[in-house]
Motif scaffolding. Structure first.
Motif, PDB file in Angstrom:
ATOM      1  N   SER A 135       0.919  -1.111   0.008  1.00  0.00           N
ATOM      2  CA  SER A 135       0.012   0.064  -0.079  1.00  0.00           C
ATOM      3  C   SER A 135       0.713   1.252  -0.099  1.00  0.00           C
ATOM      4  O   SER A 135       1.841   1.461   0.894  1.00  0.00           O
ATOM      5  CB  SER A 135      -1.062   0.205   1.174  1.00  0.00           C
ATOM      6  OG  SER A 135      -1.777   1.090   1.189  1.00  0.00           O
ATOM      7  N   GLY A 136       0.655   2.116  -0.914  1.00  0.00           N
ATOM      8  CA  GLY A 136       1.357   3.398  -0.951  1.00  0.00           C
ATOM      9  C   GLY A 136       1.225   4.053  -2.240  1.00  0.00           C
ATOM     10  O   GLY A 136       0.907   3.611  -3.434  1.00  0.00           O
ATOM     11  N   GLU A 137       1.709   5.421  -2.084  1.00  0.00           N
ATOM     12  CA  GLU A 137       1.715   6.155  -3.365  1.00  0.00           C
ATOM     13  C   GLU A 137       3.008   6.265  -4.256  1.00  0.00           C
ATOM     14  O   GLU A 137       4.141   6.006  -3.626  1.00  0.00           O
ATOM     15  CB  GLU A 137       1.592   7.534  -3.145  1.00  0.00           C
ATOM     16  CG  GLU A 137       0.138   8.049  -2.397  1.00  0.00           C
ATOM     17  CD  GLU A 137      -0.743   8.503  -3.202  1.00  0.00           C
ATOM     18  OE1 GLU A 137      -0.399   9.023  -4.199  1.00  0.00           O
ATOM     19  OE2 GLU A 137      -1.906   8.660  -2.812  1.00  0.00           O
ATOM     20  N   MET A 138       2.650   6.172  -5.495  1.00  0.00           N
ATOM     21  CA  MET A 138       4.214   6.221  -6.399  1.00  0.00           C
ATOM     22  C   MET A 138       4.353   7.622  -6.591  1.00  0.00           C
ATOM     23  O   MET A 138       3.755   8.448  -6.678  1.00  0.00           O
ATOM     24  CB  MET A 138       3.622   5.389  -7.673  1.00  0.00           C
ATOM     25  CG  MET A 138       3.691   3.896  -7.471  1.00  0.00           C
ATOM     26  SD  MET A 138       3.461   3.232  -9.081  1.00  0.00           S
ATOM     27  CE  MET A 138       2.091   3.841  -9.774  1.00  0.00           C
ATOM     28  N   GLY A 155      -3.303   0.738 -14.967  1.00  0.00           N
ATOM     29  CA  GLY A 155      -3.943   2.225 -14.487  1.00  0.00           C
ATOM     30  C   GLY A 155      -3.142   3.337 -14.755  1.00  0.00           C
ATOM     31  O   GLY A 155      -2.321   3.516 -15.915  1.00  0.00           O
ATOM     32  N   GLY A 156      -3.272   4.314 -14.050  1.00  0.00           N
ATOM     33  CA  GLY A 156      -2.513   5.656 -14.254  1.00  0.00           C
ATOM     34  C   GLY A 156      -1.140   5.647 -13.588  1.00  0.00           C
ATOM     35  O   GLY A 156      -1.041   5.127 -12.777  1.00  0.00           O
ATOM     36  N   ILE A 157      -0.285   6.508 -14.204  1.00  0.00           N
ATOM     37  CA  ILE A 157       0.833   6.366 -13.588  1.00  0.00           C
ATOM     38  C   ILE A 157       1.231   7.768 -12.730  1.00  0.00           C
ATOM     39  O   ILE A 157       2.199   8.256 -12.302  1.00  0.00           O
ATOM     40  CB  ILE A 157       2.125   6.282 -14.805  1.00  0.00           C
ATOM     41  CG1 ILE A 157       2.114   7.670 -15.890  1.00  0.00           C
ATOM     42  CG2 ILE A 157       2.247   4.982 -15.399  1.00  0.00           C
ATOM     43  CD1 ILE A 157       3.264   7.738 -16.394  1.00  0.00           C
ATOM     44  N   GLY A 158       0.095   8.564 -12.512  1.00  0.00           N
ATOM     45  CA  GLY A 158       0.224   9.615 -11.796  1.00  0.00           C
ATOM     46  C   GLY A 158      -0.078  11.030 -12.794  1.00  0.00           C
ATOM     47  O   GLY A 158      -0.189  10.961 -13.915  1.00  0.00           O
ATOM     48  N   HIS A 159       0.223  12.015 -11.875  1.00  0.00           N
ATOM     49  CA  HIS A 159       0.332  13.299 -12.698  1.00  0.00           C
ATOM     50  C   HIS A 159       1.275  13.719 -13.496  1.00  0.00           C
ATOM     51  O   HIS A 159       1.177  14.676 -14.329  1.00  0.00           O
ATOM     52  CB  HIS A 159       0.124  14.638 -11.535  1.00  0.00           C
ATOM     53  CG  HIS A 159      -1.286  14.146 -10.525  1.00  0.00           C
ATOM     54  ND1 HIS A 159      -2.445  14.072 -11.197  1.00  0.00           N
ATOM     55  CD2 HIS A 159      -1.116  13.967  -9.445  1.00  0.00           C
ATOM     56  CE1 HIS A 159      -3.257  13.936 -10.200  1.00  0.00           C
ATOM     57  NE2 HIS A 159      -2.611  13.726  -8.999  1.00  0.00           N
ATOM     58  N   SER A 162       6.943  11.058 -12.955  1.00  0.00           N
ATOM     59  CA  SER A 162       7.985  10.483 -12.062  1.00  0.00           C
ATOM     60  C   SER A 162       8.005   9.264 -11.561  1.00  0.00           C
ATOM     61  O   SER A 162       9.114   8.468 -11.495  1.00  0.00           O
ATOM     62  CB  SER A 162       7.919  11.392 -10.790  1.00  0.00           C
ATOM     63  OG  SER A 162       6.513  11.545 -10.215  1.00  0.00           O
ATOM     64  N   ALA A 163       6.827   8.676 -11.656  1.00  0.00           N
ATOM     65  CA  ALA A 163       6.694   7.250 -11.271  1.00  0.00           C
ATOM     66  C   ALA A 163       7.527   6.419 -12.190  1.00  0.00           C
ATOM     67  O   ALA A 163       8.194   5.487 -12.132  1.00  0.00           O
ATOM     68  CB  ALA A 163       5.432   6.675 -10.990  1.00  0.00           C
ATOM     69  N   LEU A 164       7.064   6.736 -13.486  1.00  0.00           N
ATOM     70  CA  LEU A 164       7.952   5.920 -14.755  1.00  0.00           C
ATOM     71  C   LEU A 164       9.393   6.027 -14.415  1.00  0.00           C
ATOM     72  O   LEU A 164      10.020   5.228 -14.638  1.00  0.00           O
ATOM     73  CB  LEU A 164       7.138   6.464 -15.985  1.00  0.00           C
ATOM     74  CG  LEU A 164       7.646   5.821 -17.422  1.00  0.00           C
ATOM     75  CD1 LEU A 164       7.391   4.381 -17.200  1.00  0.00           C
ATOM     76  CD2 LEU A 164       6.883   6.452 -18.573  1.00  0.00           C
TER      77      LEU A 164
END
Length: 173
Positions: A135-138, A155-159, A162-164
């Motif tokens: 459980s956690g935010e990328m 799903g989404g890689i965020g805004h 940075s996660a990618l």
């Protein structure tokens, strides 16, 4: 069981499945794959290829079977690999992959706590003991994971990217 996959990855995509006799007058696109499988009463649980309905999930949040199968094939999993399933939703990719890569570590990362509980329930129900729900935010949660041999991002890689980028930096050569 007769399965027809036609026009995959197009707006006209069709996945049809049933008894062979139900396809006697079936018409489909020339762009198709047909899979014929024998009923096997000796094995109650497939090693790979569980129907989507076997996973507890939030409506619509699952990597559907044809995409899951293709994605896992492209991951080219090997023995003792570490796999990250990022944006895991119900954990279907992580769970299916765990049965193909013996002695591997599989991490299903999800930010939504209700979905993490679903992943944990799917792990128990399907006995996918090598999968760990995280459980956690990328991207911050990635620092807690061991380096990965393979990464699946659902799903989404965020805004932003940075996660990618962080995931790519933690991918073993």
């Amino acid at each position: 069981t007769f399965t027809v996959l036609s026009d995959l990855e197009t707006p006209d995509e069709v996945v049809a499945q049933g008894r062979p006799e139900s396809f006697l007058n079936y018409k489909c696109s020339d762009l198709n794959i047909i899979i014929l499988t024998a009923d096997n009463k000796n094995h109650s649980t497939p090693v790979f290829g569980r129907p989507d309905d076997e996973f507890i999930r939030e409506k619509g949040l699952i990597t559907k079977f044809p995409v899951r199968a293709a994605g896992i094939a492209l991951l080219d999993l090997r023995e003792k690999h570490t796999l990250w399933d990022l944006g895991a939703a119900c954990g279907s990719v992580a769970i299916e992959a765990s049965f193909l890569a013996s002695d591997s570590r599989v991490f299903a990362v999800e930010k939504n706590s209700a979905r993490v509980r679903m992943i944990e329930e799917n792990i128990r129900n399907l006995r996918a003991w090598s999968v760990e729900a995280v459980s956690g935010e990328m991207p911050s949660i990635l620092a807690q994971l061991p380096e990965s041999d393979r990464i699946f991002m659902g799903g989404g890689i965020g805004h932003d990217d940075s996660a990618l980028r962080d995931a790519a930096e933690r991918l073993k050569p």
